[in-house]
Design a protein around this motif. Structure first.
Motif, PDB file in Angstrom:
ATOM      1  N   ALA A  16      95.618 -32.533  48.224  1.00  0.00           N
ATOM      2  CA  ALA A  16      94.477 -33.433  48.113  1.00  0.00           C
ATOM      3  C   ALA A  16      93.982 -33.916  49.473  1.00  0.00           C
ATOM      4  O   ALA A  16      93.069 -34.729  49.543  1.00  0.00           O
ATOM      5  CB  ALA A  16      94.841 -34.627  47.232  1.00  0.00           C
ATOM      6  N   LYS A  28      99.220 -33.288  44.876  1.00  0.00           N
ATOM      7  CA  LYS A  28      99.140 -33.547  43.432  1.00  0.00           C
ATOM      8  C   LYS A  28     100.050 -32.542  42.747  1.00  0.00           C
ATOM      9  O   LYS A  28      99.964 -31.342  43.006  1.00  0.00           O
ATOM     10  CB  LYS A  28      97.719 -33.329  42.917  1.00  0.00           C
ATOM     11  CG  LYS A  28      96.702 -34.303  43.409  1.00  0.00           C
ATOM     12  CD  LYS A  28      95.354 -33.960  42.785  1.00  0.00           C
ATOM     13  CE  LYS A  28      94.247 -34.804  43.331  1.00  0.00           C
ATOM     14  NZ  LYS A  28      92.954 -34.417  42.720  1.00  0.00           N
ATOM     15  N   ASN A  62      98.486 -41.399  42.944  1.00  0.00           N
ATOM     16  CA  ASN A  62      98.057 -40.102  42.409  1.00  0.00           C
ATOM     17  C   ASN A  62      98.810 -38.907  42.970  1.00  0.00           C
ATOM     18  O   ASN A  62      98.257 -37.825  43.068  1.00  0.00           O
ATOM     19  CB  ASN A  62      96.552 -39.890  42.599  1.00  0.00           C
ATOM     20  CG  ASN A  62      95.743 -40.914  41.851  1.00  0.00           C
ATOM     21  OD1 ASN A  62      96.095 -41.313  40.747  1.00  0.00           O
ATOM     22  ND2 ASN A  62      94.667 -41.372  42.460  1.00  0.00           N
ATOM     23  N   GLY A  63     100.058 -39.090  43.371  1.00  0.00           N
ATOM     24  CA  GLY A  63     100.819 -37.932  43.838  1.00  0.00           C
ATOM     25  C   GLY A  63     101.944 -38.289  44.781  1.00  0.00           C
ATOM     26  O   GLY A  63     102.601 -39.322  44.642  1.00  0.00           O
TER      27      GLY A  63
END
Length: 172
Positions: A16, A28, A62-63
C-alpha cells in the motif's frame, strides 16, 4: 509464460506504499489470518520478476509495516505502491471442502439448477457484506453480481470446472 499447477501462485497481499523513511512498506494481507502472510515468504510480484523475503515489524492501520528484502529506501518502497504479492500455492494451507481460493473460482462456468449456462465467473468481490461472484453472461458486456452463499450457490465442482447456482429471482 505458462504456469503449471505445481507453480501456481495465489495473491496473498498488496503493498500500500511506504511506511516511514527506512524502506519499510505498508502491507495489506489478504490471508484469513493476516499475520500468516509472513510465513509464505518469499513473495513474488504477479509476473514473478521480483521476489521479496517479508518480515512483519508491527501492526498499523489497515495492515502491517514490513521489511521487504532488497527494499532499503522510502523511494523504493513508494515505487512498489499497488504491487500485488503472490505465494506459491503449495505453501498455502489446504482448505476445508466448503472454502475456495478466489483464483479457483475465476473462469468457472456457472449453470442454473436446470443446466442452463448463466455465464462464467469473471471475478470474486467482497465489499464487506460477503463474497460476490461477478458473472459474465454469454453474449453480454455487462456483468452480474451473484451472492456467493450456500442458498444461491449450492454446488461448486472444481474438478468439473463448474458452479451450479440458484440466483435470486430477478437477478438475471
Amino acid at each position: 509464460m505458462t504456469i503449471s499447477p505445481a507453480e501456481e501462485r495465489i495473491c496473498v497481499g498488496a503493498i500500500a506504499g511506504s511506511f516511514g523513511v527506512r524502506g519499510e512498506v505498508r502491507l495489506k494481507s489478504y490471508c484469513a489470518n493476516p499475520e500468516d502472510i509472513e510465513t509464505y515468504s518469499p513473495l513474488t510480484t504477479e509476473d514473478g520478476s521480483q521476489s521479496f523475503p517479508v518480515v512483519l515489524t508491527r501492526v498499523v492501520k489497515n495492515g502491517f509495516a514490513a521489511h521487504l528484502g532488497g527494499v532499503e529506501t522510502k523511494e523504493e518502497a513508494d515505487a512498489l505502491r499497488g504491487v500485488l504479492l503472490f505465494a506459491p500455492r503449495d505453501r498455502l494451507p489446504a482448505l476445508p471442502d466448503d472454502e475456495f481460493y478466489y483464483s479457483d473460482l475465476i473462469g468457472l462456468e456457472v449453470l442454473d439448477t436446470g443446466g442452463t449456462l448463466l455465464g462464467r465467473v469473471k471475478d470474486v468481490q467482497n465489499h464487506g457484506a460477503g463474497d460476490l461472484l461477478e458473472l459474465q453472461p454469454p453474449g453480454q458486456s455487462a456483468t452480474v453480481l451473484l451472492p456467493f452463499t450456500r442458498a444461491h450457490v449450492p454446488t461448486v465442482d472444481l474438478d468439473a470446472g463448474r458452479i451450479i447456482a440458484d440466483p435470486p429471482e430477478g437477478l438475471l
